[in-house]
Design an enzyme around this catalytic site. Sequence first.
Site, PDB file in Angstrom:
ATOM      1  N   TYR A   1      -1.828  -1.112  10.207  1.00 22.15           N
ATOM      2  CA  TYR A   1      -1.907  -1.273   8.750  1.00 22.15           C
ATOM      3  C   TYR A   1      -0.561  -0.888   8.120  1.00 22.15           C
ATOM      4  O   TYR A   1      -0.013  -1.623   7.291  1.00 22.15           O
ATOM      5  CB  TYR A   1      -3.032  -0.383   8.201  1.00 22.15           C
ATOM      6  CG  TYR A   1      -3.311  -0.575   6.730  1.00 22.15           C
ATOM      7  CD1 TYR A   1      -4.031  -1.668   6.265  1.00 22.15           C
ATOM      8  CD2 TYR A   1      -2.839   0.339   5.782  1.00 22.15           C
ATOM      9  CE1 TYR A   1      -4.284  -1.850   4.919  1.00 22.15           C
ATOM     10  CE2 TYR A   1      -3.083   0.162   4.431  1.00 22.15           C
ATOM     11  CZ  TYR A   1      -3.810  -0.930   3.998  1.00 22.15           C
ATOM     12  OH  TYR A   1      -4.034  -1.111   2.656  1.00 22.15           O
TER      13      TYR A   1
ATOM     14  N   SER B   1       0.884  -1.170   0.000  1.00 23.13           N
ATOM     15  CA  SER B   1       0.000   0.000   0.000  1.00 23.13           C
ATOM     16  C   SER B   1       0.917   1.214   0.000  1.00 23.13           C
ATOM     17  O   SER B   1       2.125   1.083   0.301  1.00 23.13           O
ATOM     18  CB  SER B   1      -0.829  -0.015   1.293  1.00 23.13           C
ATOM     19  OG  SER B   1      -1.428   1.247   1.515  1.00 23.13           O
TER      20      SER B   1
HETATM   21  N1  LIG Z   1      -8.421  -0.154  -2.129  1.00 19.86           N
HETATM   22  C1  LIG Z   1      -7.345   0.561  -1.841  1.00 19.86           C
HETATM   23  O1  LIG Z   1      -7.346   1.781  -1.986  1.00 19.86           O
HETATM   24  C2  LIG Z   1      -6.104  -0.115  -1.338  1.00 19.86           C
HETATM   25  C3  LIG Z   1      -4.979   0.691  -1.166  1.00 19.86           C
HETATM   26  C4  LIG Z   1      -3.811   0.105  -0.727  1.00 19.86           C
HETATM   27  C5  LIG Z   1      -3.757  -1.248  -0.487  1.00 19.86           C
HETATM   28  N2  LIG Z   1      -4.876  -2.006  -0.655  1.00 19.86           N
HETATM   29  C6  LIG Z   1      -4.763  -3.426  -0.372  1.00 19.86           C
HETATM   30  O2  LIG Z   1      -5.306  -4.168  -1.431  1.00 19.86           O
HETATM   31  C7  LIG Z   1      -5.808  -5.412  -0.943  1.00 19.86           C
HETATM   32  C8  LIG Z   1      -7.245  -5.570  -1.406  1.00 19.86           C
HETATM   33  O3  LIG Z   1      -7.991  -4.476  -0.916  1.00 19.86           O
HETATM   34  P1  LIG Z   1      -9.441  -4.077  -1.456  1.00 19.86           P
HETATM   35  O4  LIG Z   1      -9.500  -2.603  -1.423  1.00 19.86           O
HETATM   36  O5  LIG Z   1      -9.742  -4.819  -2.684  1.00 19.86           O
HETATM   37  O6  LIG Z   1     -10.296  -4.626  -0.211  1.00 19.86           O
HETATM   38  P2  LIG Z   1     -11.788  -5.187  -0.154  1.00 19.86           P
HETATM   39  O7  LIG Z   1     -12.158  -5.173   1.296  1.00 19.86           O
HETATM   40  O8  LIG Z   1     -12.631  -4.435  -1.104  1.00 19.86           O
HETATM   41  O9  LIG Z   1     -11.603  -6.703  -0.657  1.00 19.86           O
HETATM   42  C9  LIG Z   1     -10.764  -7.575   0.061  1.00 19.86           C
HETATM   43  C10 LIG Z   1     -11.186  -9.019  -0.131  1.00 19.86           C
HETATM   44  O10 LIG Z   1     -10.304  -9.825   0.659  1.00 19.86           O
HETATM   45  C11 LIG Z   1     -11.064 -10.738   1.427  1.00 19.86           C
HETATM   46  N3  LIG Z   1     -10.346 -11.042   2.668  1.00 19.86           N
HETATM   47  C12 LIG Z   1     -10.044 -10.199   3.680  1.00 19.86           C
HETATM   48  N4  LIG Z   1      -9.416 -10.858   4.672  1.00 19.86           N
HETATM   49  C13 LIG Z   1      -9.314 -12.141   4.272  1.00 19.86           C
HETATM   50  C14 LIG Z   1      -8.777 -13.322   4.870  1.00 19.86           C
HETATM   51  N5  LIG Z   1      -8.247 -13.294   6.107  1.00 19.86           N
HETATM   52  N6  LIG Z   1      -8.805 -14.477   4.179  1.00 19.86           N
HETATM   53  C15 LIG Z   1      -9.375 -14.516   2.953  1.00 19.86           C
HETATM   54  N7  LIG Z   1      -9.926 -13.448   2.338  1.00 19.86           N
HETATM   55  C16 LIG Z   1      -9.901 -12.282   3.002  1.00 19.86           C
HETATM   56  C17 LIG Z   1     -12.399 -10.045   1.674  1.00 19.86           C
HETATM   57  O11 LIG Z   1     -13.433 -10.977   1.960  1.00 19.86           O
HETATM   58  C18 LIG Z   1     -12.610  -9.310   0.355  1.00 19.86           C
HETATM   59  O12 LIG Z   1     -13.291 -10.115  -0.590  1.00 19.86           O
HETATM   60  C19 LIG Z   1      -5.652  -5.371   0.574  1.00 19.86           C
HETATM   61  O13 LIG Z   1      -4.466  -6.047   0.945  1.00 19.86           O
HETATM   62  C20 LIG Z   1      -5.529  -3.886   0.859  1.00 19.86           C
HETATM   63  O14 LIG Z   1      -4.821  -3.621   2.053  1.00 19.86           O
HETATM   64  C21 LIG Z   1      -6.053  -1.464  -1.069  1.00 19.86           C
END
Ligand SMILES: NC(=O)c1ccc[n+]([C@@H]2O[C@H](COP(=O)([O-])OP(=O)(O)OC[C@H]3O[C@@H](n4cnc5c(N)ncnc54)[C@H](O)[C@@H]3O)[C@@H](O)[C@H]2O)c1
Length: 263
Positions: A158, A145
């Site tokens: 985080y 991230s």
């Molecule tokens: N969206 C952003 O702006 C952003 C920015 C930086 C980093 N990220 C990272 O990207 C990744 C995905 O984020 P997103 O925004 O798509 O999140 P989201 O919450 O929209 O989707 C995440 C998915 O992961 C699944 N999940 C969570 N914990 C889990 C576990 N312990 N075992 C199995 N599945 C699990 C959830 O059920 C969900 O379907 C994460 O690691 C997040 O930290 C996202």
Amino acid sequence: MKTLEKNVILITGAGMGLGLATAMEAAALGAKLVLVDYNEEALQKTKSDLLNDYPEVEILTIKADVSKEEEVEAYVTETIEKFGQIDGFYNNAGIEGKQAPITEYDVDVFKKVIDINLLGVYYGLRYVLPHMQEKNYGRIVNVASVGGIRGVMNQMPYVASKHAVSGMTKNTALEYARHGITSNAIAPGAILTPMVAGAFKQINPDDPKAAEKEYAQANPTKRLGLPEEVAKVVCFLLSKDCSYLNGQTIAIDGGQSNSYGNV
Ligand SMILES: NC(=O)c1ccc[n+]([C@@H]2O[C@H](COP(=O)([O-])OP(=O)(O)OC[C@H]3O[C@@H](n4cnc5c(N)ncnc54)[C@H](O)[C@@H]3O)[C@@H](O)[C@H]2O)c1
């Protein structure tokens, strides 16, 4: 050209957000997909969306919690039993935790963030890497991230977990490049996914749209990113073409992390 043709791509957190978008892009590029999530309903929705757009795609869905080592070992075993190999691993599942100052942060939530975002990524590497090594080929994409290269107010666990993801990415690069495996991380900024929608609700419960606008204003592009924009970069990193880019954490944030002050 279909750059992931016949590649077996394993995606964690495939139920929504960045995982779902990458599954869609990888299907368009010819991949066979293994989709892992602990939310069974979301997983099945991803599968039906995929089959709607790409009826030919081969899909294995596995319900698993990435923070439980035995479930990670099991999802890798099931993948190998079905497809015999793992060409690309999108080690994506993660949570944000709660927003709170350091001294007020709930320690149980802190531990949960570390269990999923740090240990979950590590378990994935631990069980996937031997299969890639056996084939002398593999592409790893871990999800850090901007919080993996910068501090973020009120999100210490985080930020700690995502810095760790960046570190594990570097170590994997050093230890496994000799086995034909590249390991990179992405560092998304604010991308419009359900996770970020939840964060805006925490920041401004009465008016989450106002929080979204404020975030967009602070970005050089004056908008948030889209999951599809991240998926394009991820699918390059998962492809054979990513053969000498290794150990990097790549910001996908509209340039925001380069700024010092207002833009
Ligand atoms: N969206 C952003 O702006 C952003 C920015 C930086 C980093 N990220 C990272 O990207 C990744 C995905 O984020 P997103 O925004 O798509 O999140 P989201 O919450 O929209 O989707 C995440 C998915 O992961 C699944 N999940 C969570 N914990 C889990 C576990 N312990 N075992 C199995 N599945 C699990 C959830 O059920 C969900 O379907 C994460 O690691 C997040 O930290 C996202």
